[in-house]
Motif scaffolding. Sequence first.
Motif, mmCIF file in Angstrom:
data_model
loop_
_atom_site.group_PDB
_atom_site.id
_atom_site.type_symbol
_atom_site.label_atom_id
_atom_site.label_comp_id
_atom_site.label_asym_id
_atom_site.label_seq_id
_atom_site.Cartn_x
_atom_site.Cartn_y
_atom_site.Cartn_z
ATOM 1 N N ILE A 202 8.406 10.202 -2.502
ATOM 2 C CA ILE A 202 8.452 10.991 -1.274
ATOM 3 C C ILE A 202 9.638 10.138 -0.265
ATOM 4 C CG2 ILE A 202 7.359 11.277 0.866
ATOM 5 C CD1 ILE A 202 5.029 12.240 -0.604
ATOM 6 N N LEU A 203 9.479 8.767 -0.480
ATOM 7 C CA LEU A 203 10.039 7.925 0.425
ATOM 8 C C LEU A 203 11.763 7.927 -0.153
ATOM 9 C CD1 LEU A 203 9.609 6.264 2.755
ATOM 10 C CD2 LEU A 203 9.538 4.228 1.328
ATOM 11 N N LYS B 265 0.875 -1.498 0.118
ATOM 12 C CA LYS B 265 -0.054 0.087 -0.123
ATOM 13 C C LYS B 265 0.890 1.080 0.017
ATOM 14 C CE LYS B 265 -4.065 2.169 1.153
ATOM 15 N NZ LYS B 265 -4.855 2.520 -0.031
ATOM 16 N N GLY B 266 1.938 1.244 0.673
ATOM 17 C CA GLY B 266 2.746 2.402 0.789
ATOM 18 C C GLY B 266 3.419 2.867 -0.366
ATOM 19 N N LEU B 267 3.849 1.738 -1.345
ATOM 20 C CA LEU B 267 4.686 2.275 -2.377
ATOM 21 C C LEU B 267 3.932 1.658 -3.760
ATOM 22 C CD1 LEU B 267 8.014 0.839 -1.120
ATOM 23 C CD2 LEU B 267 6.953 3.128 -1.177
ATOM 24 N N ASN B 268 2.580 1.684 -3.864
ATOM 25 C CA ASN B 268 1.842 1.448 -5.017
ATOM 26 C C ASN B 268 1.497 2.555 -5.863
ATOM 27 O OD1 ASN B 268 -0.247 2.268 -3.584
ATOM 28 N ND2 ASN B 268 -1.304 0.252 -3.929
ATOM 29 N N ASN B 269 2.216 3.714 -5.442
ATOM 30 C CA ASN B 269 1.838 5.172 -5.908
ATOM 31 C C ASN B 269 2.953 5.748 -6.105
ATOM 32 O OD1 ASN B 269 1.426 8.135 -5.415
ATOM 33 N ND2 ASN B 269 -0.506 7.513 -6.001
ATOM 34 N N SER B 270 3.402 6.359 -7.420
ATOM 35 C CA SER B 270 4.535 6.961 -7.721
ATOM 36 C C SER B 270 4.985 8.215 -6.855
ATOM 37 C CB SER B 270 4.687 7.343 -9.124
ATOM 38 O OG SER B 270 3.600 8.190 -9.270
ATOM 39 N N ILE B 271 3.920 8.878 -6.345
ATOM 40 C CA ILE B 271 4.250 10.222 -5.544
ATOM 41 C C ILE B 271 4.718 9.467 -4.126
ATOM 42 C CG2 ILE B 271 3.218 11.979 -4.156
ATOM 43 C CD1 ILE B 271 1.378 12.403 -6.652
ATOM 44 N N GLY C 178 4.523 2.294 8.303
ATOM 45 C CA GLY C 178 5.671 2.366 9.234
ATOM 46 C C GLY C 178 6.737 2.785 8.346
ATOM 47 N N LEU C 179 6.596 3.359 7.363
ATOM 48 C CA LEU C 179 7.720 3.828 6.561
ATOM 49 C C LEU C 179 8.468 5.216 6.850
ATOM 50 C CD1 LEU C 179 6.297 2.474 3.177
ATOM 51 C CD2 LEU C 179 7.991 1.518 4.649
ATOM 52 N N GLU D 135 13.585 3.646 9.853
ATOM 53 C CA GLU D 135 14.618 2.489 9.738
ATOM 54 C C GLU D 135 13.760 1.708 8.673
ATOM 55 O OE1 GLU D 135 17.973 2.355 10.095
ATOM 56 O OE2 GLU D 135 17.373 4.336 10.989
ATOM 57 N N GLN D 136 12.659 1.259 8.960
ATOM 58 C CA GLN D 136 11.829 0.324 8.063
ATOM 59 C C GLN D 136 11.774 0.865 6.559
ATOM 60 O OE1 GLN D 136 7.990 -0.842 9.185
ATOM 61 N NE2 GLN D 136 7.459 -1.805 7.261
ATOM 62 N N GLY D 137 11.643 2.109 6.714
ATOM 63 C CA GLY D 137 11.405 2.797 5.475
ATOM 64 C C GLY D 137 12.898 2.807 4.547
ATOM 65 N N LYS D 138 14.006 3.055 5.464
ATOM 66 C CA LYS D 138 15.071 2.963 4.728
ATOM 67 C C LYS D 138 15.528 1.713 4.196
ATOM 68 C CE LYS D 138 17.313 6.368 7.868
ATOM 69 N NZ LYS D 138 18.308 6.742 8.884
ATOM 70 N N LEU D 139 15.045 0.443 4.864
ATOM 71 C CA LEU D 139 15.192 -0.757 4.405
ATOM 72 C C LEU D 139 14.516 -1.117 3.058
ATOM 73 C CD1 LEU D 139 15.362 -2.743 7.506
ATOM 74 C CD2 LEU D 139 17.512 -2.183 6.486
#
Length: 108
Positions: free
Chosen positions: A25-26, A15-21, A63-64, A84-88
Amino acid sequence: MNEDIEELIKILKGKGLNNSIRLGILIALYYVNGYVTFTDLLRSLDIPRSSLHEHLNILRREGLIEIRRAITVMGVRTVIRITEQGKLVVKKYMEIMRRLSNNENHKP
């Protein structure tokens, strides 16, 4: 199907990364490696305020990212940073993209 492609699809289906925006951002927060204000993100992305709120809330729920209020020289601001989870997740995404790019460069 190539293992890297399968892994990439798995990452991007979240859900967090299924969008290009949200992906943008991440990645931006990964390279900043510190806090960014909501206003700075809003200016950079040039999207409606409500859309940015929604994207950030999705990233936070996954949690990103971390969102908090902070006192800055310009007053109290909403600031965002990658967890940290987002970085991984970003590292994994970048590793897969690098491998896929290297594989593409070595095709006959």
